[in-house]
Design an enzyme around this catalytic site. Structure first.
Site, PDB file in Angstrom:
ATOM      1  N   CYS A  37       7.880  -3.194   1.425  1.00 37.94           N
ATOM      2  CA  CYS A  37       9.077  -3.198   2.256  1.00 37.94           C
ATOM      3  C   CYS A  37      10.228  -2.665   1.402  1.00 37.94           C
ATOM      4  O   CYS A  37      10.460  -3.166   0.294  1.00 37.94           O
ATOM      5  CB  CYS A  37       9.381  -4.612   2.741  1.00 37.94           C
ATOM      6  SG  CYS A  37      10.969  -4.741   3.598  1.00 37.94           S
ATOM      7  N   ASP A  44       3.664  -4.895   2.541  1.00 30.62           N
ATOM      8  CA  ASP A  44       3.360  -4.772   3.964  1.00 30.62           C
ATOM      9  C   ASP A  44       1.918  -4.295   4.065  1.00 30.62           C
ATOM     10  O   ASP A  44       1.534  -3.325   3.405  1.00 30.62           O
ATOM     11  CB  ASP A  44       4.279  -3.757   4.652  1.00 30.62           C
ATOM     12  CG  ASP A  44       5.662  -4.321   4.939  1.00 30.62           C
ATOM     13  OD1 ASP A  44       5.777  -5.537   5.157  1.00 30.62           O
ATOM     14  OD2 ASP A  44       6.621  -3.540   4.952  1.00 30.62           O
ATOM     15  N   GLU A  60     -12.071  14.804   2.980  1.00 32.20           N
ATOM     16  CA  GLU A  60     -13.085  14.173   2.150  1.00 32.20           C
ATOM     17  C   GLU A  60     -12.690  12.706   1.982  1.00 32.20           C
ATOM     18  O   GLU A  60     -11.537  12.399   1.684  1.00 32.20           O
ATOM     19  CB  GLU A  60     -13.160  14.905   0.797  1.00 32.20           C
ATOM     20  CG  GLU A  60     -14.356  14.548  -0.048  1.00 32.20           C
ATOM     21  CD  GLU A  60     -14.147  13.270  -0.835  1.00 32.20           C
ATOM     22  OE1 GLU A  60     -15.130  12.502  -0.943  1.00 32.20           O
ATOM     23  OE2 GLU A  60     -13.026  13.009  -1.306  1.00 32.20           O
ATOM     24  N   LEU A  61     -13.623  11.792   2.208  1.00 31.27           N
ATOM     25  CA  LEU A  61     -13.299  10.376   2.319  1.00 31.27           C
ATOM     26  C   LEU A  61     -12.773   9.737   1.033  1.00 31.27           C
ATOM     27  O   LEU A  61     -11.841   8.941   1.077  1.00 31.27           O
ATOM     28  CB  LEU A  61     -14.503   9.594   2.838  1.00 31.27           C
ATOM     29  CG  LEU A  61     -14.917   9.921   4.268  1.00 31.27           C
ATOM     30  CD1 LEU A  61     -16.113   9.075   4.683  1.00 31.27           C
ATOM     31  CD2 LEU A  61     -13.770   9.739   5.230  1.00 31.27           C
ATOM     32  N   HIS A  78       7.900   1.326   8.074  1.00 34.22           N
ATOM     33  CA  HIS A  78       6.652   1.575   8.799  1.00 34.22           C
ATOM     34  C   HIS A  78       6.662   2.931   9.497  1.00 34.22           C
ATOM     35  O   HIS A  78       5.685   3.686   9.436  1.00 34.22           O
ATOM     36  CB  HIS A  78       6.401   0.479   9.836  1.00 34.22           C
ATOM     37  CG  HIS A  78       6.281  -0.885   9.246  1.00 34.22           C
ATOM     38  ND1 HIS A  78       6.384  -2.014  10.015  1.00 34.22           N
ATOM     39  CD2 HIS A  78       6.067  -1.318   7.983  1.00 34.22           C
ATOM     40  CE1 HIS A  78       6.226  -3.090   9.251  1.00 34.22           C
ATOM     41  NE2 HIS A  78       6.044  -2.691   8.011  1.00 34.22           N
ATOM     42  N   GLU A  79       7.760   3.245  10.170  1.00 37.80           N
ATOM     43  CA  GLU A  79       7.853   4.502  10.920  1.00 37.80           C
ATOM     44  C   GLU A  79       7.791   5.705   9.981  1.00 37.80           C
ATOM     45  O   GLU A  79       7.131   6.707  10.273  1.00 37.80           O
ATOM     46  CB  GLU A  79       9.170   4.538  11.716  1.00 37.80           C
ATOM     47  CG  GLU A  79       9.307   3.421  12.736  1.00 37.80           C
ATOM     48  CD  GLU A  79       9.779   2.073  12.164  1.00 37.80           C
ATOM     49  OE1 GLU A  79       9.941   1.156  12.975  1.00 37.80           O
ATOM     50  OE2 GLU A  79       9.978   1.940  10.934  1.00 37.80           O
TER      51      GLU A  79
END
Length: 150
Positions: A37, A44, A60-61, A78-79
């Site tokens: 935060c 968060d 690629e993972l 967050h946005e």
């Protein structure tokens, strides 16, 4: 000799789409996203849900895991973080379609979900089955059949 442990990175690696002529949905759930935060410095936590239709490249993972890890000690609203991640993925992959949903866990009695989308110019969203939806032998999802194919 043991290998060096992985480190967080902002680099996203890609590989060629194995079926570039077909629209198919790639669905990923990333339940361990963490950022800080920017007001309090408290962590968060979120589950990121990524859905995309690849064009020429797929992510690629392991590189995605290390990229997500790079946010662990960064302060971000967050946005802002949801849109930044989407922008970085779109820049790396240039997908036909991409949706990123960030479902943040409760903070101060409030759950927050941020959904950001990208669609390639001129690309029409087709009726792709939702994750977990059964698809008939004709390739049509049951929900699509219930809505009535128009």
């Amino acid at each position: 000799m043991p290998s060096k442990p992985s480190q967080p990175t902002t680099a996203l690696e890609t590989f060629p789409n194995p079926a570039p002529r077909r629209d198919y949905r790639i669905h990923m759930e990333i339940p361990e996203f963490t950022c800080l935060c920017p007001r309090t410095g408290q962590p968060d936590f979120a589950t990121l849900v990524l859905d995309y239709v690849a064009d020429k490249r797929c992510v690629e993972l392991k590189s995605l895991k290390l990229y997500v890890w790079s946010y662990r000690n960064k302060g971000a609203f967050h946005e802002a973080v949801t849109n930044r991640i989407l922008d970085d993925l779109v820049k790396a992959l240039a997908p036909r379609f991409m949706r990123l949903s960030a479902r943040f866990y409760v903070r101060g009695g409030i759950f927050t979900t941020v959904i950001a989308e990208h669609a390639k110019r001129g690309w029409k969203i087709t009726s792709l089955p939702e994750y977990g939806e059964n698809v008939s032998a004709t390739g049509t999802s049951q929900a699509h059949q219930a809505r009535g194919a128009r």
